[in-house]
Write a protein that holds these residues in place. Structure first.
Motif, PDB file in Angstrom:
ATOM      1  N   ALA A  63       8.549   4.946  -9.266  1.00  0.00           N
ATOM      2  CA  ALA A  63       8.524   6.019  -8.655  1.00  0.00           C
ATOM      3  C   ALA A  63       7.903   4.849  -7.634  1.00  0.00           C
ATOM      4  N   ALA A  64       7.525   3.442  -7.479  1.00  0.00           N
ATOM      5  CA  ALA A  64       7.856   2.265  -6.305  1.00  0.00           C
ATOM      6  C   ALA A  64       9.696   2.691  -6.582  1.00  0.00           C
ATOM      7  N   LEU A  65      10.255   2.433  -7.549  1.00  0.00           N
ATOM      8  CA  LEU A  65      11.881   2.480  -7.376  1.00  0.00           C
ATOM      9  C   LEU A  65      12.178   3.356  -5.907  1.00  0.00           C
ATOM     10  N   GLY A  66      11.849   4.916  -6.852  1.00  0.00           N
ATOM     11  CA  GLY A  66      12.594   5.775  -5.380  1.00  0.00           C
ATOM     12  C   GLY A  66      11.502   5.207  -4.142  1.00  0.00           C
ATOM     13  N   GLU A  67      10.696   5.229  -3.883  1.00  0.00           N
ATOM     14  CA  GLU A  67       9.654   4.808  -2.554  1.00  0.00           C
ATOM     15  C   GLU A  67      11.006   3.771  -2.103  1.00  0.00           C
ATOM     16  N   TRP A  68      11.116   3.350  -2.993  1.00  0.00           N
ATOM     17  CA  TRP A  68      11.593   1.526  -2.059  1.00  0.00           C
ATOM     18  C   TRP A  68      13.450   1.960  -1.786  1.00  0.00           C
ATOM     19  N   GLN A  69      13.993   2.988  -2.719  1.00  0.00           N
ATOM     20  CA  GLN A  69      15.495   3.431  -2.283  1.00  0.00           C
ATOM     21  C   GLN A  69      15.267   4.713  -1.027  1.00  0.00           C
ATOM     22  N   TYR A  70      14.234   5.766  -1.814  1.00  0.00           N
ATOM     23  CA  TYR A  70      14.311   6.979  -0.291  1.00  0.00           C
ATOM     24  C   TYR A  70      13.772   7.144   0.406  1.00  0.00           C
ATOM     25  N   GLY A  71      12.150   7.041   0.295  1.00  0.00           N
ATOM     26  CA  GLY A  71      10.812   6.515   0.851  1.00  0.00           C
ATOM     27  C   GLY A  71      10.716   5.598   2.133  1.00  0.00           C
ATOM     28  N   ALA A  72       8.916   5.689   1.680  1.00  0.00           N
ATOM     29  CA  ALA A  72       8.446   4.292   2.596  1.00  0.00           C
ATOM     30  C   ALA A  72       8.713   3.117   2.621  1.00  0.00           C
ATOM     31  N   GLY A  73       9.005   3.032   1.204  1.00  0.00           N
ATOM     32  CA  GLY A  73       9.818   1.592   1.419  1.00  0.00           C
ATOM     33  C   GLY A  73      11.084   1.311   1.463  1.00  0.00           C
ATOM     34  N   ARG A  74      12.003   1.828   2.052  1.00  0.00           N
ATOM     35  CA  ARG A  74      13.239   1.721   2.728  1.00  0.00           C
ATOM     36  C   ARG A  74      13.042   0.366   4.104  1.00  0.00           C
ATOM     37  N   THR A  80       2.659   7.242   0.550  1.00  0.00           N
ATOM     38  CA  THR A  80       4.266   8.222   0.028  1.00  0.00           C
ATOM     39  C   THR A  80       5.028   8.986   0.891  1.00  0.00           C
ATOM     40  N   ALA A  81       6.207   8.960   1.397  1.00  0.00           N
ATOM     41  CA  ALA A  81       6.658   9.550   1.610  1.00  0.00           C
ATOM     42  C   ALA A  81       7.244  11.009   0.679  1.00  0.00           C
ATOM     43  N   LEU A  82       7.446  10.054  -0.066  1.00  0.00           N
ATOM     44  CA  LEU A  82       8.232  11.568  -1.291  1.00  0.00           C
ATOM     45  C   LEU A  82       7.696  12.863  -1.962  1.00  0.00           C
ATOM     46  N   GLY A  83       6.120  12.587  -1.286  1.00  0.00           N
ATOM     47  CA  GLY A  83       6.031  13.508  -2.103  1.00  0.00           C
ATOM     48  C   GLY A  83       5.593  13.724  -3.601  1.00  0.00           C
ATOM     49  N   ASP A  84       5.633  15.122  -3.931  1.00  0.00           N
ATOM     50  CA  ASP A  84       5.849  16.300  -5.199  1.00  0.00           C
ATOM     51  C   ASP A  84       7.100  15.260  -5.864  1.00  0.00           C
ATOM     52  N   HIS A  85       8.262  14.601  -4.749  1.00  0.00           N
ATOM     53  CA  HIS A  85       9.523  13.872  -5.634  1.00  0.00           C
ATOM     54  C   HIS A  85       9.982  12.858  -5.611  1.00  0.00           C
ATOM     55  N   VAL A  86       8.551  12.091  -5.740  1.00  0.00           N
ATOM     56  CA  VAL A  86       8.919  11.087  -5.991  1.00  0.00           C
ATOM     57  C   VAL A  86       8.903  10.323  -6.885  1.00  0.00           C
ATOM     58  N   GLY A  87       8.449  11.063  -8.396  1.00  0.00           N
ATOM     59  CA  GLY A  87       8.818  10.776  -9.917  1.00  0.00           C
ATOM     60  C   GLY A  87      10.883  11.272  -9.975  1.00  0.00           C
ATOM     61  N   LEU A  88      11.241  12.095  -9.699  1.00  0.00           N
ATOM     62  CA  LEU A  88      12.540  13.053  -9.804  1.00  0.00           C
ATOM     63  C   LEU A  88      13.339  11.706  -9.159  1.00  0.00           C
ATOM     64  N   LEU A  89      13.037  11.318  -7.619  1.00  0.00           N
ATOM     65  CA  LEU A  89      14.298  10.094  -7.008  1.00  0.00           C
ATOM     66  C   LEU A  89      14.426   8.646  -7.687  1.00  0.00           C
ATOM     67  N   GLY A  90      12.641   8.381  -7.981  1.00  0.00           N
ATOM     68  CA  GLY A  90      12.678   7.172  -8.721  1.00  0.00           C
ATOM     69  C   GLY A  90      13.507   7.684  -9.790  1.00  0.00           C
ATOM     70  N   ALA A  91      13.507   8.174 -11.120  1.00  0.00           N
ATOM     71  CA  ALA A  91      14.816   8.739 -11.862  1.00  0.00           C
ATOM     72  C   ALA A  91      15.712   8.385 -11.401  1.00  0.00           C
ATOM     73  N   LEU A  92      16.200   8.988 -10.826  1.00  0.00           N
ATOM     74  CA  LEU A  92      17.828   9.097  -9.943  1.00  0.00           C
ATOM     75  C   LEU A  92      17.650   7.355  -9.611  1.00  0.00           C
TER      76      LEU A  92
END
Length: 314
Positions: free
Chosen positions: A111-122, A289-301
């Motif tokens: 989830a951290a990786l997802g936020e960094w790549q696609y969400g609030a952590g960009r 979080t900026a990704l909300g319920d998608h954070v787990g899926l986008l983190g896995a991606l």
């Protein structure tokens, strides 16, 4: 080229087909039903993946987020208390079924990786992600790299000890972890304890009270519920100040169901964290979080893409 992302939780299985830009092209979800056993859950994951598998496009890799300690190098889930799993070779099972690389990682790290790549952590090279839900998990990006530790067991942020002597016992077996005093489970437990003491609580049946119930009562001005939420915010602030001092991030991101309590709860956390910072030089923004319920899926991606780029063995 597309990827398959799997977010495996104690309550739900979510699976998606995604492209590298973070677009979810297809998504399905099923109850986990962990009580049916390992084989039943894996069969359900396989069925969900088959539902989103592309008909005419190759799959680059699969990323899977799992709650609990695991070995990201072998894809073996060492223990997942919410699932009742021990030493489950999940990556091998999925790789043998679908014949594409499969990478398994801790769900909070992903989830951290997802936020960094696609969400609030960009745009941040140093950030901390904390999910506050049934339990508390976390992930750390430092120098633009996901911190996993020597054996893939790093960044268990929910298990820093904040009440060492007289704190409640955590689900991990230790005393006074952040998870034991500030998670959704902890908030519900404190509500039950207030009822047992005879406090004038706003819920007639404490057995079914949830963190959401407590947060809603606190927002209405109930003093008992307010005190419980304030205690959770205090310990989250203590934890965040600790993360500031250890990791020196430029951003703290908070996710999970408990953070749906409202802006008032987030402001309490910010206040307590600032009060405990060694100097204001450590203080950085604390955001949702900026990704909300998608954070787990986008983190896995994001994890699948990262491991493919590293040339990690699948």
């Amino acid at each position: 080229m597309v990827y398959i992302a799997v977010d495996l939780g104690g309550t739900n299985i979510r699976v998606a087909r995604c492209n590298a830009e973070g677009q979810i092209l297809a998504r399905v979800g099923y109850p986990t039903r962990a009580e049916e056993g390992v084989e039943a859950v894996i069969a359900r994951i396989i069925h969900a993946i088959q539902e989103v598998w592309p008909a005419d496009e190759p799959v680059e890799a699969m990323g899977v987020g799992v709650p609990g300690p695991l070995d990201p190098h072998t894809g073996v889930v060492l223990t997942a208390p919410n699932l009742g799993w021990e030493n489950v070779p999940l990556a091998d099972r999925l790789r043998d079924q679908f014949h594409v690389p499969c990478f398994v990682g801790n769900d909070a790290n992903l989830a951290a990786l997802g936020e960094w790549q696609y969400g609030a952590g960009r745009g941040h090279k140093h950030m901390v992600y904390l999910t506050i839900s049934t339990g508390i998990g976390g992930g750390v990006i430092t120098h633009g790299v996901l911190l996993e530790g020597a054996h893939g067991l790093g960044a268990e942020l929910g298990h820093i000890v904040v009440e060492a002597k007289e704190g409640p016992r955590c689900g991990c077996g230790q005393i006074g972890c952040l998870e034991a005093v500030a998670s959704g489970t902890a908030i519900a437990r404190m509500a039950q304890e207030a009822w047992a003491r005879g406090d004038p609580v706003p819920w007639p049946d404490p057995s079914g009270v949830t963190a959401k119930d407590v947060a809603e009562a606190a927002a209405r001005g109930d003093p008992i519920a307010g005190a419980i939420m304030d205690r959770a915010a205090f310990y989250l602030g203590v934890g965040i100040a600790t993360f500031w001092h250890i990791f020196n991030p430029t951003l703290i991101i908070l996710g999970g169901g408990v953070m749906k309590a409202g802006d008032w709860f987030l402001e309490k956390i910010r206040t307590y964290a600032r009060e405990r910072a060694m100097t204001l030089a450590y203080v950085t923004p604390i955001v949702r979080t900026a990704l909300g319920d998608h954070v787990g899926l986008l983190g896995a991606l994001a994890y699948a893409r990262m491991r493919c780029a590293q040339g990690s063995p699948a």
